[in-house]
Motif scaffolding. Structure first.
Motif, PDB file in Angstrom:
ATOM      1  N   GLU A 178      -3.298  -0.949   6.658  1.00 43.69           N
ATOM      2  CA  GLU A 178      -3.812  -2.165   6.823  1.00 43.69           C
ATOM      3  C   GLU A 178      -2.920  -3.078   7.029  1.00 43.69           C
ATOM      4  O   GLU A 178      -1.818  -3.106   6.588  1.00 43.69           O
ATOM      5  CB  GLU A 178      -4.458  -2.505   5.362  1.00 43.69           C
ATOM      6  CG  GLU A 178      -5.230  -3.794   5.367  1.00 43.69           C
ATOM      7  CD  GLU A 178      -5.320  -4.392   4.054  1.00 43.69           C
ATOM      8  OE1 GLU A 178      -6.017  -5.637   4.037  1.00 43.69           O
ATOM      9  OE2 GLU A 178      -4.962  -3.817   3.006  1.00 43.69           O
ATOM     10  N   HIS A 179      -3.268  -4.210   8.101  1.00 40.33           N
ATOM     11  CA  HIS A 179      -2.615  -5.308   8.232  1.00 40.33           C
ATOM     12  C   HIS A 179      -3.163  -6.166   6.897  1.00 40.33           C
ATOM     13  O   HIS A 179      -4.133  -6.877   7.149  1.00 40.33           O
ATOM     14  CB  HIS A 179      -2.953  -6.073   9.571  1.00 40.33           C
ATOM     15  CG  HIS A 179      -2.488  -7.328   9.675  1.00 40.33           C
ATOM     16  ND1 HIS A 179      -1.089  -7.700   9.458  1.00 40.33           N
ATOM     17  CD2 HIS A 179      -3.049  -8.581   9.992  1.00 40.33           C
ATOM     18  CE1 HIS A 179      -0.851  -9.191   9.607  1.00 40.33           C
ATOM     19  NE2 HIS A 179      -2.190  -9.619   9.841  1.00 40.33           N
ATOM     20  N   GLY A 180      -2.252  -6.038   5.872  1.00 38.74           N
ATOM     21  CA  GLY A 180      -2.680  -6.780   4.680  1.00 38.74           C
ATOM     22  C   GLY A 180      -2.191  -6.225   3.476  1.00 38.74           C
ATOM     23  O   GLY A 180      -0.960  -5.792   3.757  1.00 38.74           O
ATOM     24  N   ASP A 181      -2.630  -6.512   2.427  1.00 41.59           N
ATOM     25  CA  ASP A 181      -1.910  -6.417   1.078  1.00 41.59           C
ATOM     26  C   ASP A 181      -1.848  -4.816   0.737  1.00 41.59           C
ATOM     27  O   ASP A 181      -0.745  -4.459  -0.007  1.00 41.59           O
ATOM     28  CB  ASP A 181      -2.903  -6.922  -0.075  1.00 41.59           C
ATOM     29  CG  ASP A 181      -2.973  -8.330  -0.063  1.00 41.59           C
ATOM     30  OD1 ASP A 181      -2.470  -8.981   0.705  1.00 41.59           O
ATOM     31  OD2 ASP A 181      -4.054  -8.842  -0.600  1.00 41.59           O
ATOM     32  N   SER A 182      -2.468  -3.696   1.447  1.00 42.15           N
ATOM     33  CA  SER A 182      -2.186  -2.484   1.109  1.00 42.15           C
ATOM     34  C   SER A 182      -1.332  -1.972   2.080  1.00 42.15           C
ATOM     35  O   SER A 182      -1.370  -0.255   2.199  1.00 42.15           O
ATOM     36  CB  SER A 182      -3.612  -1.634   1.036  1.00 42.15           C
ATOM     37  OG  SER A 182      -4.159  -1.500   2.295  1.00 42.15           O
ATOM     38  N   SER A 183      -0.701  -2.573   3.070  1.00 41.34           N
ATOM     39  CA  SER A 183       0.009  -1.785   4.087  1.00 41.34           C
ATOM     40  C   SER A 183       1.273  -1.215   3.561  1.00 41.34           C
ATOM     41  O   SER A 183       1.959  -1.382   2.221  1.00 41.34           O
ATOM     42  CB  SER A 183       0.677  -2.966   4.999  1.00 41.34           C
ATOM     43  OG  SER A 183       1.305  -4.009   4.323  1.00 41.34           O
ATOM     44  N   VAL A 184       1.786  -0.085   4.025  1.00 43.56           N
ATOM     45  CA  VAL A 184       2.849   1.010   3.361  1.00 43.56           C
ATOM     46  C   VAL A 184       3.901   0.746   4.271  1.00 43.56           C
ATOM     47  O   VAL A 184       4.130   0.678   5.491  1.00 43.56           O
ATOM     48  CB  VAL A 184       2.270   2.390   3.589  1.00 43.56           C
ATOM     49  CG1 VAL A 184       3.085   3.219   3.282  1.00 43.56           C
ATOM     50  CG2 VAL A 184       1.002   2.569   3.130  1.00 43.56           C
ATOM     51  N   ALA A 185       5.116   0.325   3.688  1.00 42.62           N
ATOM     52  CA  ALA A 185       6.408   0.485   4.227  1.00 42.62           C
ATOM     53  C   ALA A 185       6.771   2.169   4.547  1.00 42.62           C
ATOM     54  O   ALA A 185       7.157   2.910   3.547  1.00 42.62           O
ATOM     55  CB  ALA A 185       7.494  -0.206   3.382  1.00 42.62           C
ATOM     56  N   VAL A 186       7.126   2.325   5.644  1.00 41.31           N
ATOM     57  CA  VAL A 186       7.365   3.966   5.801  1.00 41.31           C
ATOM     58  C   VAL A 186       8.799   4.114   5.873  1.00 41.31           C
ATOM     59  O   VAL A 186       9.636   4.163   6.886  1.00 41.31           O
ATOM     60  CB  VAL A 186       6.836   4.283   7.327  1.00 41.31           C
ATOM     61  CG1 VAL A 186       7.088   5.872   7.439  1.00 41.31           C
ATOM     62  CG2 VAL A 186       5.353   4.111   7.287  1.00 41.31           C
ATOM     63  N   TRP A 187       9.400   3.919   4.765  1.00 41.29           N
ATOM     64  CA  TRP A 187      10.902   3.860   4.475  1.00 41.29           C
ATOM     65  C   TRP A 187      11.731   5.263   5.088  1.00 41.29           C
ATOM     66  O   TRP A 187      12.970   5.458   5.618  1.00 41.29           O
ATOM     67  CB  TRP A 187      11.409   3.520   3.176  1.00 41.29           C
ATOM     68  CG  TRP A 187      11.263   2.276   2.465  1.00 41.29           C
ATOM     69  CD1 TRP A 187      10.465   1.987   1.574  1.00 41.29           C
ATOM     70  CD2 TRP A 187      11.805   1.272   3.087  1.00 41.29           C
ATOM     71  NE1 TRP A 187      10.259   0.509   1.436  1.00 41.29           N
ATOM     72  CE2 TRP A 187      10.993  -0.001   2.547  1.00 41.29           C
ATOM     73  CE3 TRP A 187      12.626   0.649   4.440  1.00 41.29           C
ATOM     74  CZ2 TRP A 187      11.136  -1.467   2.675  1.00 41.29           C
ATOM     75  CZ3 TRP A 187      12.479  -0.598   4.655  1.00 41.29           C
ATOM     76  CH2 TRP A 187      12.130  -1.650   3.851  1.00 41.29           C
ATOM     77  N   ILE A 214      11.601  -5.866  -0.628  1.00 40.69           N
ATOM     78  CA  ILE A 214      11.198  -6.330   0.802  1.00 40.69           C
ATOM     79  C   ILE A 214      10.088  -5.944   1.088  1.00 40.69           C
ATOM     80  O   ILE A 214       9.380  -6.978   1.870  1.00 40.69           O
ATOM     81  CB  ILE A 214      12.422  -5.630   1.640  1.00 40.69           C
ATOM     82  CG1 ILE A 214      13.954  -6.153   1.522  1.00 40.69           C
ATOM     83  CG2 ILE A 214      12.166  -5.710   2.999  1.00 40.69           C
ATOM     84  CD1 ILE A 214      15.267  -5.438   1.903  1.00 40.69           C
ATOM     85  N   ARG A 215       9.499  -4.745   0.830  1.00 39.61           N
ATOM     86  CA  ARG A 215       8.068  -4.470   1.329  1.00 39.61           C
ATOM     87  C   ARG A 215       7.140  -5.580   0.744  1.00 39.61           C
ATOM     88  O   ARG A 215       6.246  -6.014   1.708  1.00 39.61           O
ATOM     89  CB  ARG A 215       7.643  -3.178   0.830  1.00 39.61           C
ATOM     90  CG  ARG A 215       6.259  -2.742   0.993  1.00 39.61           C
ATOM     91  CD  ARG A 215       5.271  -2.855   0.001  1.00 39.61           C
ATOM     92  NE  ARG A 215       3.908  -2.800   0.428  1.00 39.61           N
ATOM     93  CZ  ARG A 215       2.934  -3.360  -0.298  1.00 39.61           C
ATOM     94  NH1 ARG A 215       2.964  -4.021  -1.154  1.00 39.61           N
ATOM     95  NH2 ARG A 215       1.645  -3.069   0.428  1.00 39.61           N
ATOM     96  N   ASP A 216       7.403  -5.791  -0.414  1.00 34.88           N
ATOM     97  CA  ASP A 216       6.393  -6.690  -0.951  1.00 34.88           C
ATOM     98  C   ASP A 216       6.535  -8.358  -0.401  1.00 34.88           C
ATOM     99  O   ASP A 216       5.631  -8.881  -0.312  1.00 34.88           O
ATOM    100  CB  ASP A 216       6.548  -7.260  -2.585  1.00 34.88           C
ATOM    101  CG  ASP A 216       6.203  -5.582  -3.456  1.00 34.88           C
ATOM    102  OD1 ASP A 216       5.442  -5.018  -2.792  1.00 34.88           O
ATOM    103  OD2 ASP A 216       6.880  -5.523  -4.540  1.00 34.88           O
TER     104      ASP A 216
END
Length: 318
Positions: A178-187, A214-216
């Motif tokens: 999601e472009h939004g609060d639930s987006s996932v950082a693919v580290w 950083i993700r947050d």
């Protein structure tokens, strides 16, 4: 009707749309631009204002004007940024019902115009809006592109670069879902000058806890900007111009756009941010990374949230 070379129609002449146009014309991406807005005077005023740049740009465009949906007929690309501003809602998903109704109206107008080109969408919630548009128009899914997590990934790259004291262009880091609060950082697929981020953790140059912070921050920075100046538009404007350039110049580059999942990443039936190849025919294919278990679980959760919002949108427009 004579086909115009590199004609772009913008639907929604607000701050996001005009920031996109300003970025595109400064880069010399297209030759002809048309602005459409529910407030015709806003479209006309912005067209006149932007026309003042023509005489001094290093790569001047040919024309810019306000118009209507008949201008979509021979356009190469339509860019849609229309919708309720995020400053009026708490999150992007809160606007889903109102904006779905707006998008249905736009989609029907575009379909009726006879448009045959590529559509790029940034209206929020963009993942939901992109699906609604594609379903209502019946256009080939590959010819409809959401802005996805291009902006989210740009923010992540900048923040990680700041933390490691390197230039942002040296960083590859991606947000998915999601472009939004639930987006996932693919580290698991992040790197700096080709060196995996896991090596930086092993060398104690950064910790997982710092990566989580950083993700947050990448997720929440939009809210900070809105609280300070009521809207965000420069970042997404540049991202839209980048997608447009990839289409018009057939770059076949990979961007974190909103593409439709048909089983990729174990999800189906929605547009969301994933790495996809962009060229003259839209997005041609999705690149499937091997996500680790945590990333896959977070991605699944993001898709579940979007599917719930999509259900609300479907109920609103039926």
């Amino acid at each position: 009707m004579k086909k115009t070379s590199n004609k772009v129609v913008l639907i929604g002449a607000g701050t996001v749309g005009t920031s996109f146009l300003y970025s595109a014309i400064n880069q010399g991406i297209a030759s002809d631009y048309v602005l459409i807005d529910i407030l015709p005077q806003a479209a006309e005023g912005n067209a006149l204002d932007l026309a003042d740049t023509m005489a001094v740009l290093p790569n001047p465009f040919t024309s810019i004007k306000s118009g209507n949906y008949s201008d979509c007929t021979d356009a190469d690309v339509i860019v849609i940024t229309a919708g309720l501003p995020q400053k009026e809602v708490k999150s992007r998903l809160d606007a889903v019902v109102v904006n779905a109704l707006i998008m249905k109206t736009i989609a029907l107008e575009v379909k009726n115009s006879g448009f045959k080109g590529i559509t790029i969408i940034a209206s929020n919630p963009v993942d939901v809006q992109t699906l609604i548009y594609q379903e209502v128009t019946g256009f080939d899914q590959h010819r409809v592109i959401g802005s996805g997590t291009t902006l989210d990934s740009s923010r992540l790259r900048r923040l990680l670069a700041d933390k490691l004291n390197v230039g942002a262009e040296s960083v590859d880091a991606f947000m998915a879902g999601e472009h939004g609060d639930s987006s996932v950082a693919v580290w698991s697929h992040a790197s700096v000058m080709g060196q995996p981020i896991s090596k930086y953790i092993a060398d104690k140059k950064i910790t997982q806890a710092e990566l989580d912070e950083i993700r947050d921050e990448a997720v929440n920075i939009a809210y900070k900007i809105i609280s300070l100046k009521h809207a965000t538009f420069y970042g997404i404007g540049v991202c839209l111009a980048k997608i447009l350039k990839a289409v018009l110049r057939n770059e076949r580059t990979t961007l974190m756009v909103g593409a439709k999942l048909n089983g990729e990443y174990n999800n189906n039936g929605l547009f969301t941010g994933v790495p996809a190849i962009i060229g003259e025919n839209g997005w041609s294919s999705i690149i499937e990374w091997d996500l680790n278990d945590f990333e896959q679980a977070q991605f699944n959760k993001s898709c579940e949230i979007l599917l719930a919002a999509i259900s609300k949108a479907h109920e609103a427009i039926k």
